[in-house]
Design an enzyme around this catalytic site. Sequence first.
Site, PDB file in Angstrom:
ATOM      1  N   ASP A  83      35.977  28.946  82.258  1.00 37.76           N
ATOM      2  CA  ASP A  83      36.565  27.713  81.741  1.00 37.76           C
ATOM      3  C   ASP A  83      37.870  28.024  81.026  1.00 37.76           C
ATOM      4  O   ASP A  83      38.103  29.148  80.555  1.00 37.76           O
ATOM      5  CB  ASP A  83      35.584  27.001  80.806  1.00 37.76           C
ATOM      6  N   GLU A 141      33.138  28.727  77.201  1.00 37.88           N
ATOM      7  CA  GLU A 141      33.473  29.587  76.075  1.00 37.88           C
ATOM      8  C   GLU A 141      34.515  28.917  75.198  1.00 37.88           C
ATOM      9  O   GLU A 141      34.499  29.065  73.978  1.00 37.88           O
ATOM     10  CB  GLU A 141      34.000  30.937  76.574  1.00 37.88           C
TER      11      GLU A 141
END
Length: 383
Positions: A83, A141
């Site tokens: 991400d 994250e």
Amino acid sequence: MSPPMISSPMLPDPIALAQALIRADSVTPAPAMVFTVLAAALEPLGFAIDRFVTGEAPDGPVENMLATRAGTGRHLAFAGHLDVVPPGEGWTGSPWSGEVRGDMLFGRGAVDMKGAIAAFVAAIARAPRTAPLSLTITGDEEGPAIFGTRALIDRMADRGLAPDYIIVGEPTSATRLGDTIKIGRRGSVNIWIDVPGRQGHVAYPHLADNPITRLIAALAEIEAIVLDTGNQWFQPSNIEVTDLTVGNPAHNVIPARAAARLSIRFNDEQRGEALVEYIAAIVARHAPAATVTASISGEAFLTEPGPLSTLMSDAIAAHTGMVPDLSTTGGTSDARFLSRLCPTIEFGLVNATMHQVDEAVAVADLESLTVIYADVIARVARL
């Protein structure tokens, strides 16, 4: 002398893989497509792919991947995230182009941290196929990080997977690839203070209770705190006021409430829960009716210099000529969770453009990182 690397015309190209990952838009939480790209690169290398989704709104669902390959000897795990933060406005080209201009590869995630993931995958094919390897890759994250790496740790436990060493591919290098390895991180806690008062006219303060006065007194005592002076591996812990809110539109009204937010970054001399209790006690003295709530993002951790940091340092020195600094600076990372399992360090690309417009990585750095990672895999295999 560094170990020989396996050569083949079919070896994965870290540049091409990084481009493919960048072109899969994956703002937190990362959607499935970017995991499909990574799985397609890992499967030909003999990895079993376990993709799973955890969590519900508002912090989920989150897709994660656990990729494993059997072997003998020490189990090395690589951890990372697919991400990325939103690209923002003002890019020279598309943030999802994965375009190479000159000697730089541009795109959101090029540095943080699709580039490092691509380099590690390419490194696997260049290293001896002996030791067991795994990749724990999350799609969350940069976001709340509730259903990401922590869910991957649970998945590993369910399957009886216990790595001996973990490398997190965060961009740790400061100015040149290889100048810094992270062997720890400070902990982080956010604290919200809400002080109730009694609204009233400013001309009749005896009929009101000004919450601002109480909040300011508490914050003044908090600001004077010296938690510690740091130690061999950590800088001093610090408390910062990050928000003050009253929301009073009238100049002649004592408000009914006042609020503040604190952020504390703390070293391994402190614990998150103890800091929350400390702050709550101060607030209670000045504003007994106040409420104090907190969110501990993670505790401080330290991987004492040892076999893992030594072999990483030796690999970096062999290919760059530099001896890296061992550091604990910077913000939090998912290493705060992974470090509970085994010795964990972070090493990756130069962090100068991460989260910025026109995020970019030097093509030469991606190639060099691939070689360093391959050397580390080989060194772990020989332990």
